[in-house]
Design a protein around this motif. Structure first.
Motif, PDB file in Angstrom:
ATOM      1  N   LYS A 108       0.813  -1.212   0.000  1.00 23.49           N
ATOM      2  CA  LYS A 108       0.000   0.000   0.000  1.00 23.49           C
ATOM      3  C   LYS A 108       0.850   1.266   0.000  1.00 23.49           C
ATOM      4  CE  LYS A 108      -3.855  -2.246   2.374  1.00 23.49           C
ATOM      5  NZ  LYS A 108      -4.770  -2.220   3.573  1.00 23.49           N
ATOM      6  N   PHE A 109       2.148   1.124  -0.227  1.00 24.30           N
ATOM      7  CA  PHE A 109       3.046   2.275  -0.246  1.00 24.30           C
ATOM      8  C   PHE A 109       2.690   3.189  -1.409  1.00 24.30           C
ATOM      9  CE2 PHE A 109       7.014   4.443  -1.404  1.00 24.30           C
ATOM     10  CZ  PHE A 109       7.403   4.957  -0.180  1.00 24.30           C
ATOM     11  N   ASN A 110       2.438   4.456  -1.109  1.00 21.39           N
ATOM     12  CA  ASN A 110       2.114   5.442  -2.148  1.00 21.39           C
ATOM     13  C   ASN A 110       3.361   6.238  -2.466  1.00 21.39           C
ATOM     14  OD1 ASN A 110       1.180   7.486  -3.809  1.00 21.39           O
ATOM     15  ND2 ASN A 110      -0.707   7.801  -2.658  1.00 21.39           N
ATOM     16  N   ARG A 111       3.965   5.949  -3.583  1.00 19.60           N
ATOM     17  CA  ARG A 111       5.234   6.549  -3.954  1.00 19.60           C
ATOM     18  C   ARG A 111       5.130   8.061  -4.156  1.00 19.60           C
ATOM     19  NH1 ARG A 111       8.895   8.917  -5.776  1.00 19.60           N
ATOM     20  NH2 ARG A 111      10.851   8.139  -6.631  1.00 19.60           N
ATOM     21  N   ASP A 112       3.960   8.569  -4.483  1.00 15.15           N
ATOM     22  CA  ASP A 112       3.803   9.992  -4.765  1.00 15.15           C
ATOM     23  C   ASP A 112       3.654  10.836  -3.511  1.00 15.15           C
ATOM     24  OD1 ASP A 112       3.917   9.536  -7.523  1.00 15.15           O
ATOM     25  OD2 ASP A 112       1.781   9.047  -7.591  1.00 15.15           O
ATOM     26  N   ASP A 113       3.434  10.216  -2.370  1.00 12.17           N
ATOM     27  CA  ASP A 113       3.255  10.961  -1.123  1.00 12.17           C
ATOM     28  C   ASP A 113       4.601  11.311  -0.491  1.00 12.17           C
ATOM     29  OD1 ASP A 113       0.550  10.893  -1.297  1.00 12.17           O
ATOM     30  OD2 ASP A 113       0.263   9.281   0.165  1.00 12.17           O
ATOM     31  N   VAL A 114       4.638  12.448   0.198  1.00 19.62           N
ATOM     32  CA  VAL A 114       5.741  12.752   1.106  1.00 19.62           C
ATOM     33  C   VAL A 114       5.265  12.313   2.488  1.00 19.62           C
ATOM     34  CG1 VAL A 114       7.242  14.519   2.073  1.00 19.62           C
ATOM     35  CG2 VAL A 114       6.471  14.708  -0.301  1.00 19.62           C
ATOM     36  N   VAL A 115       5.882  11.262   3.013  1.00 25.17           N
ATOM     37  CA  VAL A 115       5.435  10.688   4.288  1.00 25.17           C
ATOM     38  C   VAL A 115       5.889  11.592   5.427  1.00 25.17           C
ATOM     39  CG1 VAL A 115       5.516   8.673   5.787  1.00 25.17           C
ATOM     40  CG2 VAL A 115       5.587   8.384   3.298  1.00 25.17           C
ATOM     41  N   ASN A 116       4.979  11.949   6.302  1.00 23.48           N
ATOM     42  CA  ASN A 116       5.287  12.821   7.432  1.00 23.48           C
ATOM     43  C   ASN A 116       5.562  11.995   8.680  1.00 23.48           C
ATOM     44  OD1 ASN A 116       4.916  15.550   6.319  1.00 23.48           O
ATOM     45  ND2 ASN A 116       2.794  14.907   6.025  1.00 23.48           N
ATOM     46  N   ILE A 117       6.705  12.238   9.299  1.00 22.00           N
ATOM     47  CA  ILE A 117       7.084  11.613  10.568  1.00 22.00           C
ATOM     48  C   ILE A 117       7.370  12.737  11.552  1.00 22.00           C
ATOM     49  CG2 ILE A 117       8.772  10.151  11.735  1.00 22.00           C
ATOM     50  CD1 ILE A 117       9.122   8.633   9.128  1.00 22.00           C
ATOM     51  N   SER A 118       6.683  12.751  12.640  1.00 23.46           N
ATOM     52  CA  SER A 118       6.755  13.901  13.559  1.00 23.46           C
ATOM     53  C   SER A 118       8.097  13.998  14.273  1.00 23.46           C
ATOM     54  CB  SER A 118       5.619  13.819  14.585  1.00 23.46           C
ATOM     55  OG  SER A 118       5.710  12.621  15.346  1.00 23.46           O
ATOM     56  N   ARG A 419      10.309  10.073  -0.623  1.00 24.06           N
ATOM     57  CA  ARG A 419      10.620  11.155   0.322  1.00 24.06           C
ATOM     58  C   ARG A 419       9.852  10.998   1.632  1.00 24.06           C
ATOM     59  NH1 ARG A 419       9.574  16.476  -3.158  1.00 24.06           N
ATOM     60  NH2 ARG A 419       7.633  15.342  -3.587  1.00 24.06           N
ATOM     61  N   TRP A 420      10.563  11.331   2.720  1.00 26.57           N
ATOM     62  CA  TRP A 420       9.988  11.390   4.056  1.00 26.57           C
ATOM     63  C   TRP A 420      10.341  12.743   4.675  1.00 26.57           C
ATOM     64  CZ3 TRP A 420      11.779   6.973   1.872  1.00 26.57           C
ATOM     65  CH2 TRP A 420      11.012   5.809   1.989  1.00 26.57           C
ATOM     66  N   ARG A 421       9.383  13.354   5.344  1.00 30.16           N
ATOM     67  CA  ARG A 421       9.614  14.619   6.049  1.00 30.16           C
ATOM     68  C   ARG A 421       9.625  14.329   7.546  1.00 30.16           C
ATOM     69  NH1 ARG A 421       6.081  19.203   3.942  1.00 30.16           N
ATOM     70  NH2 ARG A 421       4.500  17.596   4.287  1.00 30.16           N
ATOM     71  N   PHE A 422      10.715  14.737   8.210  1.00 27.73           N
ATOM     72  CA  PHE A 422      10.870  14.519   9.648  1.00 27.73           C
ATOM     73  C   PHE A 422      10.729  15.850  10.377  1.00 27.73           C
ATOM     74  CE2 PHE A 422      12.855  10.882   7.735  1.00 27.73           C
ATOM     75  CZ  PHE A 422      12.609   9.845   8.617  1.00 27.73           C
ATOM     76  N   GLY A 423       9.817  15.869  11.347  1.00 24.82           N
ATOM     77  CA  GLY A 423       9.573  17.112  12.068  1.00 24.82           C
ATOM     78  C   GLY A 423       9.143  18.191  11.083  1.00 24.82           C
ATOM     79  N   ASN A 424       9.620  19.415  11.325  1.00 28.93           N
ATOM     80  CA  ASN A 424       9.279  20.507  10.410  1.00 28.93           C
ATOM     81  C   ASN A 424      10.515  21.108   9.745  1.00 28.93           C
ATOM     82  OD1 ASN A 424      10.460  21.848  12.519  1.00 28.93           O
ATOM     83  ND2 ASN A 424       8.564  22.818  13.248  1.00 28.93           N
ATOM     84  N   ASP A 425      11.631  20.307   9.722  1.00 32.06           N
ATOM     85  CA  ASP A 425      12.842  20.915   9.161  1.00 32.06           C
ATOM     86  C   ASP A 425      13.706  19.962   8.333  1.00 32.06           C
ATOM     87  OD1 ASP A 425      13.827  19.259  11.133  1.00 32.06           O
ATOM     88  OD2 ASP A 425      15.081  20.775  12.102  1.00 32.06           O
TER      89      ASP A 425
END
Length: 519
Positions: A108-118, A419-425
């Protein structure tokens, strides 16, 4: 008589003409400016479309290789000894971080999403002295669970034949790149070694510095099914002189590949020696969308519209051009004629003229093939979420270690450049970079657009890469670029991301290592 364009309004002229003259002069000046631009650039588009060239910061001087004295056996752990390697060229003192990635494979991995990790990606920093392996504390490796897709299925590709025309030394040096995507696939690589023979007084003799069987054994030992041959074309069809043009041998690959085709063959791929495919699987999936039983010519345009204006609507060879067997057979009898009659003397230009004048086939565009007629920093492209089937110019017009960058495809297939986004930076682009942003910058950044980091981005690339956004200044974004990757002694997979410290500011290098658990 002295002409005056001031208050007297050229009273010697009829009033109506006197009023129109300033407009006429301005129009003439404009036409002259546009014509000058066309002569310089080969197109009017630069006058109307292109932004002014950006200020290009001069490259930093290359750091001379550091020489470290060998240490006694066992003084350094294997992890630290790895960081001491000469080819990594790290400063003597570094700031080091690492995370242990736990793969959570899912369909179910969506390659087009930027995954958000807090939570943050970099959780600990350790100072390491590489001259004596000083480590003040045990180096932690916090778990990092990441959802990723499953690996690409293992397949054989006997139905694909690829061809290149290049020099012996370049083909020899290109083995790591070809091995990345060809090893253990049973796809055939045919290499025309253009300097395999020397011409003397109209006769061709073997080049004593070229050993084709040894080159073939070297490739085969790396798992690549390869055949290397001397050029079959000996005489230039245009002037009847000894044939020495690589471009002509590149075009004649059609005959070389056709001669090695079998009942299983579907596509003939004509490449440059620096055409790179991250994986054969997604390329093959795209080729399967097209009917190989029909005369077809598949490829991609240059991303730069000015290049298309200059060279024409064709498959740009560095991105990879694919010819079906019916089209190859149709062209085969007239290949020499096509060279003699071509309007340009480049391999892909000759192909264009031959297809358009000798057949009824037209170019079919394939998304994901990238010619990369770009220079300088290509981080904006690689960090954009793009899914390239091919890239080009990666070791000439810009420099990226593509085999190391794309190695992660063996682990999780379509996770490459995800891509993965960690925190806000922090933005992690798998296989390419870890970028940390100044406060508030990442939150304001539209990650669905591409950062125009290369030389002269702008309207010239709208039709191919838009939407584009302005490149960020260095104080807004700090990038750790992938320097190396590969299997470890313990059976894990490592990625080493490095931020090069500014020597003028006496900054040390910073390293983030991701250790992927393969279980």
């Amino acid at each position: 008589m002295q002409l005056k364009l001031g208050p007297q309004r050229l009273s010697w002229l009829p009033p109506r003409f006197s009023r129109l003259l300033p407009t006429l002069v301005a129009s003439i000046v404009f036409v002259l400016l546009v014509t000058t631009a066309r002569l310089r650039n080969g197109s009017f588009s630069s006058v109307f479309r292109s932004p002014p060239p950006p200020k290009i910061e001069p490259p930093k001087p290359i750091r001379p290789p550091l020489v470290r004295l060998p240490l006694s056996s066992g003084q350094c752990t294997s992890d630290i000894e790895y960081l001491r390697q000469r080819n990594l060229d790290l400063s003597n003192s570094i700031t080091y971080s690492r995370r242990c990635v736990k793969q959570l494979a899912t369909d179910k991995f969506n390659r087009d999403d930027v995954v958000n990790i807090s939570k943050p990606l970099i959780t600990h920093k350790t100072a390491i002295n590489l001259t004596d392996c000083t480590v003040p504390d045990p180096i932690p490796c916090d778990d990092l669970p990441l959802q990723v897709p499953f690996p690409y299925p293992a397949q054989q590709y006997k139905h694909l034949i690829f061809g290149i025309a290049s020099t012996y030394d370049r083909i020899n040096d290109s083995l790591p790149a070809f091995a990345h995507w060809l090893k253990n696939t049973n796809a055939l690589l045919v290499g025309v070694v253009v300097d395999a023979e020397e011409e003397k007084e109209g006769q061709w003799h073997p080049n004593p510095n070229v050993d084709l069987p040894a080159l073939e054994r070297l490739y085969n030992k790396s798992g690549v099914t390869a055949s290397f041959i001397a050029p079959a074309l000996k005489v230039n069809p245009r002037n009847r002189e000894p044939e020495k043009r690589t471009e002509h041998h590149h075009f004649m690959l059609i005959r070389d590949l056709l001669a090695r085709s079998t009942n299983e063959t579907r596509w003939l791929g004509i490449l440059d020696d620096d055409t790179f495919f991250p994986s054969l699987y997604p390329l093959d999936q795209e080729l399967r969308r097209h009917d190989h039983a029909r005369p077809l010519w598949l490829g991609a345009l240059s991303e730069a519209f000015s290049s298309v204006q200059s060279w024409g609507y064709m498959a740009y060879g560095g991105a990879g051009a694919f010819v079906s067997l019916p089209l190859a057979r149709e062209m085969n009898p007239v290949l020499e004629e096509c060279i003699a009659d071509a309007t340009v003397d480049t391999g892909d230009g000759i192909m264009r003229d031959c297809v358009y004048t000798r057949t009824h086939t037209k170019l079919t565009l394939v998304p994901g093939l990238y010619q990369h007629d770009t220079h300088g920093d290509m981080s904006g492209f690689y960090e954009s979420g793009v899914r390239p089937l091919s890239v080009h110019h990666w070791k000439t017009w810009y420099h990226e270690p593509m085999p190391e960058i794309a190695a992660v495809t063996d682990l999780c297939g379509d996770c490459f450049l995800a891509r993965w986004r960690f925190g806000n930076d922090t933005l992690f682009t798998n296989g390419y970079s870890i970028a940390t942003y100044a406060p508030g910058v990442l939150e304001r950044t539209d990650l669905s657009s591409m950062e125009g980091t290369w030389v002269r981005p702008g309207r010239d690339f709208d039709f191919s890469l838009a939407p584009l956004r302005e490149p960020l200044a260095r104080d807004k974004k700090k990038s750790y670029h992938l320097k190396d990757s590969g299997m470890t002694e313990t059976g894990t997979f490592r990625q080493l991301y490095v931020y090069r410290g500014d020597e003028e500011k006496e900054e040390n290098d910073e390293v983030v290592e991701l250790i992927w658990d393969l279980q």
